[in-house]
Write a protein that holds these residues in place. Structure first.
Motif, PDB file in Angstrom:
ATOM      1  N   PHE A 112      46.057  19.980  37.090  1.00 63.95           N
ATOM      2  CA  PHE A 112      44.904  20.300  36.244  1.00 63.95           C
ATOM      3  C   PHE A 112      43.978  19.091  36.063  1.00 63.95           C
ATOM      4  CE2 PHE A 112      45.488  24.479  33.820  1.00 63.95           C
ATOM      5  CZ  PHE A 112      46.206  25.044  34.846  1.00 63.95           C
ATOM      6  N   VAL A 113      44.557  17.916  35.804  1.00 65.94           N
ATOM      7  CA  VAL A 113      43.670  16.767  35.574  1.00 65.94           C
ATOM      8  C   VAL A 113      43.023  16.293  36.877  1.00 65.94           C
ATOM      9  CG1 VAL A 113      44.827  16.006  33.458  1.00 65.94           C
ATOM     10  CG2 VAL A 113      45.545  15.059  35.642  1.00 65.94           C
ATOM     11  N   VAL A 114      43.751  16.384  37.964  1.00 67.26           N
ATOM     12  CA  VAL A 114      43.153  15.985  39.248  1.00 67.26           C
ATOM     13  C   VAL A 114      42.048  16.975  39.644  1.00 67.26           C
ATOM     14  CG1 VAL A 114      43.611  15.714  41.721  1.00 67.26           C
ATOM     15  CG2 VAL A 114      45.146  14.678  40.054  1.00 67.26           C
ATOM     16  N   ALA A 115      42.285  18.263  39.408  1.00 69.16           N
ATOM     17  CA  ALA A 115      41.258  19.259  39.737  1.00 69.16           C
ATOM     18  C   ALA A 115      39.994  19.010  38.916  1.00 69.16           C
ATOM     19  CB  ALA A 115      41.784  20.668  39.473  1.00 69.16           C
ATOM     20  N   ARG A 116      40.164  18.659  37.662  1.00 62.23           N
ATOM     21  CA  ARG A 116      38.999  18.357  36.818  1.00 62.23           C
ATOM     22  C   ARG A 116      38.209  17.177  37.393  1.00 62.23           C
ATOM     23  NH1 ARG A 116      37.074  18.488  31.416  1.00 62.23           N
ATOM     24  NH2 ARG A 116      38.534  20.146  30.968  1.00 62.23           N
ATOM     25  N   ARG A 117      38.939  16.158  37.830  1.00 62.66           N
ATOM     26  CA  ARG A 117      38.291  15.000  38.430  1.00 62.66           C
ATOM     27  C   ARG A 117      37.492  15.417  39.674  1.00 62.66           C
ATOM     28  NH1 ARG A 117      36.476  11.381  36.408  1.00 62.66           N
ATOM     29  NH2 ARG A 117      34.731  11.893  37.704  1.00 62.66           N
ATOM     30  N   ILE A 118      38.084  16.284  40.479  1.00 57.47           N
ATOM     31  CA  ILE A 118      37.415  16.722  41.716  1.00 57.47           C
ATOM     32  C   ILE A 118      36.180  17.561  41.383  1.00 57.47           C
ATOM     33  CG2 ILE A 118      37.688  18.101  43.817  1.00 57.47           C
ATOM     34  CD1 ILE A 118      40.722  17.326  43.684  1.00 57.47           C
ATOM     35  N   VAL A 119      36.286  18.399  40.367  1.00 56.51           N
ATOM     36  CA  VAL A 119      35.119  19.203  39.965  1.00 56.51           C
ATOM     37  C   VAL A 119      33.961  18.281  39.607  1.00 56.51           C
ATOM     38  CG1 VAL A 119      34.191  20.726  38.177  1.00 56.51           C
ATOM     39  CG2 VAL A 119      36.416  21.213  39.192  1.00 56.51           C
ATOM     40  N   ILE A 120      34.242  17.269  38.793  1.00 55.65           N
ATOM     41  CA  ILE A 120      33.162  16.376  38.358  1.00 55.65           C
ATOM     42  C   ILE A 120      32.585  15.612  39.553  1.00 55.65           C
ATOM     43  CG2 ILE A 120      32.585  14.375  36.926  1.00 55.65           C
ATOM     44  CD1 ILE A 120      34.839  15.313  35.014  1.00 55.65           C
ATOM     45  N   ASP A 121      33.469  15.096  40.396  1.00 57.07           N
ATOM     46  CA  ASP A 121      32.983  14.334  41.559  1.00 57.07           C
ATOM     47  C   ASP A 121      32.160  15.210  42.501  1.00 57.07           C
ATOM     48  OD1 ASP A 121      34.188  12.110  40.575  1.00 57.07           O
ATOM     49  OD2 ASP A 121      35.949  12.227  41.867  1.00 57.07           O
ATOM     50  N   THR A 122      32.623  16.431  42.732  1.00 53.34           N
ATOM     51  CA  THR A 122      31.884  17.283  43.666  1.00 53.34           C
ATOM     52  C   THR A 122      30.612  17.808  43.019  1.00 53.34           C
ATOM     53  OG1 THR A 122      33.334  19.124  43.019  1.00 53.34           O
ATOM     54  CG2 THR A 122      33.859  17.974  45.073  1.00 53.34           C
ATOM     55  N   HIS A 123      30.606  17.922  41.700  1.00 54.74           N
ATOM     56  CA  HIS A 123      29.384  18.342  41.015  1.00 54.74           C
ATOM     57  C   HIS A 123      28.273  17.334  41.231  1.00 54.74           C
ATOM     58  CE1 HIS A 123      26.677  18.456  37.429  1.00 54.74           C
ATOM     59  NE2 HIS A 123      26.677  19.732  37.733  1.00 54.74           N
ATOM     60  N   ARG A 124      28.644  16.034  41.149  1.00 55.10           N
ATOM     61  CA  ARG A 124      27.634  14.997  41.371  1.00 55.10           C
ATOM     62  C   ARG A 124      27.033  15.115  42.765  1.00 55.10           C
ATOM     63  NH1 ARG A 124      30.888   9.885  38.942  1.00 55.10           N
ATOM     64  NH2 ARG A 124      30.601  10.343  36.761  1.00 55.10           N
ATOM     65  N   GLY A 125      27.874  15.423  43.745  1.00 54.73           N
ATOM     66  CA  GLY A 125      27.400  15.522  45.108  1.00 54.73           C
ATOM     67  C   GLY A 125      26.571  16.770  45.363  1.00 54.73           C
ATOM     68  N   ARG A 126      26.805  17.779  44.528  1.00 50.66           N
ATOM     69  CA  ARG A 126      26.138  19.059  44.759  1.00 50.66           C
ATOM     70  C   ARG A 126      24.732  19.103  44.200  1.00 50.66           C
ATOM     71  NH1 ARG A 126      29.814  23.479  45.455  1.00 50.66           N
ATOM     72  NH2 ARG A 126      28.470  24.867  44.305  1.00 50.66           N
ATOM     73  N   GLN A 127      24.448  18.182  43.311  1.00 53.81           N
ATOM     74  CA  GLN A 127      23.194  18.296  42.594  1.00 53.81           C
ATOM     75  C   GLN A 127      22.402  17.010  42.624  1.00 53.81           C
ATOM     76  OE1 GLN A 127      23.740  20.202  38.932  1.00 53.81           O
ATOM     77  NE2 GLN A 127      21.713  19.767  38.170  1.00 53.81           N
ATOM     78  N   VAL A 128      21.145  17.103  42.955  1.00 52.22           N
ATOM     79  CA  VAL A 128      20.283  15.931  42.890  1.00 52.22           C
ATOM     80  C   VAL A 128      19.609  15.939  41.531  1.00 52.22           C
ATOM     81  CG1 VAL A 128      18.284  14.773  43.880  1.00 52.22           C
ATOM     82  CG2 VAL A 128      19.885  16.009  45.355  1.00 52.22           C
ATOM     83  N   ARG A 129      19.839  14.864  40.818  1.00 52.18           N
ATOM     84  CA  ARG A 129      19.310  14.780  39.469  1.00 52.18           C
ATOM     85  C   ARG A 129      17.794  14.575  39.504  1.00 52.18           C
ATOM     86  NH1 ARG A 129      21.787  13.327  34.388  1.00 52.18           N
ATOM     87  NH2 ARG A 129      23.919  13.640  35.006  1.00 52.18           N
ATOM     88  N   PRO A 130      17.023  15.412  38.823  1.00 56.12           N
ATOM     89  CA  PRO A 130      15.589  15.154  38.767  1.00 56.12           C
ATOM     90  C   PRO A 130      15.309  13.882  37.979  1.00 56.12           C
ATOM     91  CG  PRO A 130      16.187  16.945  37.304  1.00 56.12           C
ATOM     92  CD  PRO A 130      17.411  16.572  38.056  1.00 56.12           C
ATOM     93  N   ILE A 131      14.206  13.233  38.328  1.00 57.76           N
ATOM     94  CA  ILE A 131      13.897  11.970  37.658  1.00 57.76           C
ATOM     95  C   ILE A 131      13.625  12.206  36.178  1.00 57.76           C
ATOM     96  CG2 ILE A 131      12.205  10.087  37.550  1.00 57.76           C
ATOM     97  CD1 ILE A 131      11.894  10.488  40.621  1.00 57.76           C
ATOM     98  N   GLU A 132      12.848  13.216  35.895  1.00 58.09           N
ATOM     99  CA  GLU A 132      12.528  13.505  34.499  1.00 58.09           C
ATOM    100  C   GLU A 132      13.119  14.860  34.144  1.00 58.09           C
ATOM    101  OE1 GLU A 132      11.331  12.484  30.930  1.00 58.09           O
ATOM    102  OE2 GLU A 132      10.768  11.252  32.627  1.00 58.09           O
ATOM    103  N   ILE A 133      13.961  14.866  33.147  1.00 58.25           N
ATOM    104  CA  ILE A 133      14.612  16.117  32.767  1.00 58.25           C
ATOM    105  C   ILE A 133      14.058  16.571  31.429  1.00 58.25           C
ATOM    106  CG2 ILE A 133      16.804  17.233  32.270  1.00 58.25           C
ATOM    107  CD1 ILE A 133      18.126  14.890  33.784  1.00 58.25           C
TER     108      ILE A 133
END
Lengths: 225, 201
Positions: free
Chosen positions: B97-118
């Motif tokens: 469970f804790v490793v899966a959570r870590r992977i979710v967060i890491d892959t979320h960062r890769g999946r989304q490009v943060r807009p400069i102004e939010i």
């Protein structure tokens, strides 16, 4: 070789690939680290919120009034930015009022936040910030919760050396103590927070009292509508 | 990487139910001897895959493809650590469970490009749903205040790593201190932030 200390860096995702793999190997047989990870898991999300505005406080717009540094910044905002702030405020964050300051520090007469008080209230939603309250030296944020509300106070001008309490007074005159705290060092601010059973609309004021004498040091209260 | 590639190649036979001879045939016969770890991870998968998928679905906001990728990656990592994992069910479950959570967060960062102004109202949507508390502005205010109050060294460790996006090793170089010191300062800082959250009402 991974150690217990790595648990925080792992929770934040700041280990490199090799460090991550090493820690996951350690985690395989360390129950303490598993428990710590569960305990720390809410922090990255909260730090994301903090990072949005760091070093300023994480409520934009609502926070812009008040602290001297932010006051200066607000004066430099262009009309378009100010309008954007107001759009933001009328959405997720709506000020329900403007708290006066009855203590030793007079409010700054030069900048009454009249724009805030004119905003229409939004429907109450758990988790939404419903109140942005301030004086020249202090702020309060009020948030709706399923059980009532939660309040955070950022207080300036609290002096003395004996403990103080923050007491929420409802419109019906009932009181709930939300926090006990020692006054900060001279010139420093103190942040306290706590929960109340009252819905936001039923909160009349917050009093900061000296515990030993019961004397009211200052009162944050909503304005007459 | 080689291990992972081999494992991924054999995943069809290792983890998915065998539905016909053709499934088995994708694996070269008699070339790779059956690794005991393969059988172990098959059992692990049978025991925990449903629970883990349900947990991860909540974290990915019911994105099935993303969930499947995360679950697969979690079992790949379990396979890598097969010899180290405490075999008690509660420890295995906790680890997954804790490793899966870590992977979710890491892959979320890769999946989304943060807009400069939010825009302010978009902030909640920008966050992965891994923290129930993340929506609480008051909690964020408490954390912000606690971050201001901890020692300068501890605060610097958090800022240089998490807030600025550096790894521990990169921050250690930037700060001119050993990586172990960055990690211990981060640890004490995080405990202090956690204490501040507990202390609030």
């Amino acid at each position: 070789m991974a150690s217990h200390f790595d648990v925080a860096a792992y929770a934040l995702g700041t280990l490199d690939a090799r460090g991550t793999e090493a820690f996951e190997g350690h985690l395989a047989s360390c129950a303490n680290c598993q428990v710590e990870l569960f305990e720390l898991q809410e922090l990255p999300g909260l730090l994301d919120t903090v990072a949005e505005t760091w070093p300023d406080a994480p409520v934009r717009g609502a926070v812009i009034y008040g602290l001297p540094t932010k006051r200066r910044r607000f004066q430099h905002l262009g009309a378009a930015t100010a309008a954007a702030v107001l759009v933001f405020l009328s959405g997720a964050v709506t000020a329900i009022g403007f708290l006066g300051w009855d203590g030793a520090d007079p409010p700054a007469a030069s900048e009454p936040p009249t724009a805030l008080t004119r905003l229409d209230p939004v429907a109450e939603e758990p988790g939404g910030v419903r109140g942005s309250l301030e004086s020249s030296t202090s702020h309060a944020w009020v948030e709706t919760t399923p059980e009532g509300s939660r309040i955070a106070l950022d207080l300036g001008g609290i002096t003395g050396s004996t403990p103080c309490s923050a007491v929420v007074v409802s419109r019906a005159g009932e009181t709930t103590e939300i926090a006990l705290f020692d006054p900060p060092k001279k010139g420093e601010r103190v942040v306290v927070s706590g929960t109340t059973p009252y819905p936001v609309a039923q909160i009349d004021r917050v009093e900061v009292r000296r515990v030993s004498s019961g004397k009211i040091i200052t009162t944050l209260k909503a304005p007459e509508k | 990487m080689t291990e992972r590639a081999e494992w991924t190649e054999s995943r069809q036979s290792a983890m998915l139910p065998r539905v016909g001879r053709h499934t088995r045939a994708v694996r070269p016969v008699a070339v790779v001897p059956d690794d005991p770890k393969d059988e172990w991870v098959r059992q692990l998968y049978r025991q925990f895959a449903n629970q883990l998928s349900a947990h991860v679905l909540g974290l990915t906001k019911y994105d099935r493809q993303w969930t499947e990728d995360v679950v697969q990656e979690t079992f790949i990592r379990a396979w890598k650590h097969a010899d180290k994992l405490d075999q008690r069910p509660e420890m295995l479950r906790g680890w997954l469970f804790v490793v899966a959570r870590r992977i979710v967060i890491d892959t979320h960062r890769g999946r989304q490009v943060r807009p400069i102004e939010i825009r302010g109202t978009d902030i909640a949507e920008d966050r992965v749903g891994v923290s129930d508390k993340a929506d609480s502005t008051v909690d964020a205010i408490v954390v912000h205040d606690a971050l201001r109050r901890i020692s300068a060294d501890q605060r610097e460790a958090i800022i240089e790593t998490y807030l600025k996006g550096h790894t521990v090793d990169e921050a250690a170089v930037l700060l001119g201190i050993p990586p172990g010191t960055v990690k211990s300062r981060t640890y004490h800082a995080m405990r202090a932030l956690r204490r501040a959250l507990r202390a609030r009402g």
